[in-house]
Scaffold this motif. Structure first.
Motif: not given
Length: 577
Positions: A297-323
């Motif tokens: 396991a690396p020291e940086t952020a890693h692993g398997a996560h689940f995130v809840a989203y609404k249909r209208a939030e999909r672009q915001s979800l992608i931006k958060a993931f990119q960050a």
């Protein structure tokens, strides 16, 4: 990487059929390349050939590069000219269909591939319902040793009348034409009808190794059985849990059962070199496997996560993931947002439906692929198809000649002209940033006329009459083909948005898999369904970071299973757009 004991056992095995079940990320590419080189060495001075086959051009290109590097590094003189690396369809086309199938087809010329744009195909249709459908949509499979014909429409599969379908296929065959699916049919028929060809082929190719063998369909299986029966030794390597082409008659059964045959050695690859332990642990739970992780396991952020989203939030979800990807020091260019279906992927990527009709719409689609998606190869294929359709009596099989440079080197001068037209938005295919009706279409007409004139002058290819009708501007609006903001953005700063099918076989730093409730539930249920296996392929692409996006209104129902499987909840503040 250093070879594991499992890999060494496969590479140095005696010359005999084997079945290798390999987990995701197990280094099977290097294993297969090393094995094919060792097979050629073991043959010594024997003039027989060996072949390494797969199912995609990307995989084949990777195999060829690795093979060239391998023989240069180790200094092995292993008769590389007698090692063939190709797709399975390309292999049977070069060795069986083009040189020999015309006799079985009853044609007077070499068999040639058609794609659907050829005008003469209008006379070759079938009726699964009220309306006629092009023969290019007909599929062929095998069941209990006999071929059958079928048609797929969305997710439904309809079997067709065998007699009328066979009559149609044979009528087309007499012209020398075949489609991708019908090419496999004619290969099978040729080997059955011309036993001397089958015997000669098996003597020439003593050993064949097929990668991604879970994708072998029933008709491919029938061809392989013919080769095995004639004496060719066939080895398979793949992962049944990554079988995601069941709709195309490939359900992984052949690979799963092949190792049980007499004389076939069954081996495995169980060490994962790709994913961090937490992602591999999740994959093991889903597939009921016990593969081991080579990475820690690396020291940086890693692993398997689940995130809840609404249909209208999909672009915001992608931006958060990119960050999060950037904060973890991972590469945006080697990460992806994945979807189950092409329509959602196109919508999330902001790709507009290409406007226009007929050839104009295809040229518009090519411009969008080049300028918006940086997909020059698919853009070239569309341009080539359209240009062929604008010619009067083009040579039969011209599209195949233009898109298969290895098999048709004589077409390289025409190919170069079309590539230049496709690439250059200044003098070739106009930029998608131009207004479609008032600027893009007039420029397209002017530049196409110049291109067609060059093809006639230098290559004797005459353009068809009534080009104005074929290239009408109907359906074009006076707006740019693509949003200029999308075109101006740095391509390296945009995360890839694609389908799971398109990334199969790849390794990605980070993956965001956006699911519906049904997709997420199928993933959590394991790999017994095709949708579950699609989910498995999505999660096993990730090296360091995996986000599974689930609909917010399904979270309460899905959360217990998500936690049990090994996902961790990640709360992300998303804004609705």
């Amino acid at each position: 990487m250093a070879m594991s004991a499992e890999q060494e056992r496969i590479i140095n095995a005696p010359l005999a059929p084997m079945s290798v079940i390999a987990c995701a990320g197990s280094g099977k590419t290097q294993t297969a390349v090393s094995r094919i080189a060792q097979m050629r060495i073991l043959l010594g001075e024997d003039r027989g050939r060996v072949a390494l086959l797969s199912f995609s051009n990307v995989a084949v290109d990777t195999f060829r590069r690795r093979y060239r590097t391998l023989i240069q590094e180790v200094g092995v003189r292993c008769a590389s000219s007698r090692v063939e690396i190709d797709t399975l369809d390309g292999f049977i086309t070069s060795n069986i269909i083009r040189p020999h199938a015309y006799r079985t087809m009853g044609a007077s010329q070499t068999a040639f591939l058609v794609t659907g744009t050829e005008p003469f195909l209008a006379a070759f249709t079938f009726r699964p319902g009220t309306y006629p459908v092009s023969i290019t949509k007909m599929q062929v499979g095998m069941r209990d040793g006999a071929v059958y014909f079928y048609y797929t429409n969305n997710d439904s599969k309809e079997e067709l009348n065998k007699t009328s379908s066979e009559n149609l296929v044979h009528r087309l065959g007499k012209t020398g034409a075949y489609t991708h699916s019908l090419g496999r049919y004619w290969c099978y028929r040729t080997l059955a009808d011309q036993p001397a060809i089958l015997r000669a082929f098996s003597r020439r190719y003593r050993h064949i190794l097929i990668d991604e063998a879970q994708d072998i369909g029933t008709l491919h299986q029938g061809i392989i059985e013919q080769l095995v029966g004639a004496g060719t030794q066939v080895s398979l390597i793949g992962d049944p849990n990554q079988c995601i082409y069941e709709f195309a008659d490939a359900d992984g059964t052949f690979l799963k059962q092949y190792g049980q045959r007499d004389g076939t050695t069954e081996l495995g690859l169980t060490r994962n070199y790709r994913s961090v332990p937490s992602i591999l642990g999740l994959a093991n739970q889903l597939a009921l496997r016990t593969d081991t992780a080579d990475r820690s396991a690396p020291e940086t952020a890693h692993g398997a996560h689940f995130v809840a989203y609404k249909r209208a939030e999909r672009q915001s979800l992608i931006k958060a993931f990119q960050a999060v990807v950037l904060a973890a020091g991972l590469k945006i260019g080697q990460s992806a947002v994945l979807c189950r279906g092409r329509d959602l992927a196109e919508a999330l990527a902001g790709n507009r439906e290409a406007p226009g009709q007929g050839s104009v719409q295809s040229f518009a689609r090519a411009a969008l692929l080049r300028d918006q998606g940086q997909d020059h190869l698919e853009a070239f294929k569309l341009v080539a198809s359209c240009v062929v359709s604008l010619l009067a009596n083009p040579p039969r099989g011209l599209f195949a000649m233009l898109t298969q440079p290895v098999r048709y080197p004589d077409a390289r001068h025409i190919r170069r002209r079309l590539w230049a037209f496709t690439r250059d938005s200044d003098v070739g295919l106009p930029s998608a940033s131009l207004r479609a009706n008032s600027h893009w279409h007039p420029e397209l007409l002017k530049r196409l006329k110049r291109l067609l004139g060059e093809l006639q002058t230098h290559h004797g290819l005459q353009s068809a009459n009534n080009l104005g009708n074929k290239l009408a501007k109907k359906g074009l609006l006076d707006i740019p083909l693509a949003d200029t903001g999308d075109l101006d953005a740095d391509a390296d700063a945009r995360i890839r948005i694609d389908t799971v099918h398109q990334v199969k076989g790849e390794s990605l730093d980070a993956v965001l898999y956006i699911t519906t409730k049904e997709h997420a539930a199928a993933l959590l249920a394991g790999v017994d369904s095709e949708v579950g296996r699609i989910g498995y392929v999505a999660i096993t692409r990730a090296r360091d970071l995996l986000w599974l996006a689930v609909p917010a209104n399904s979270l309460a129902e899905l959360k217990p299973a998500l936690v049990t499987r090994g996902f961790q909840q990640r709360d992300v503040a998303l804004s609705q757009s």
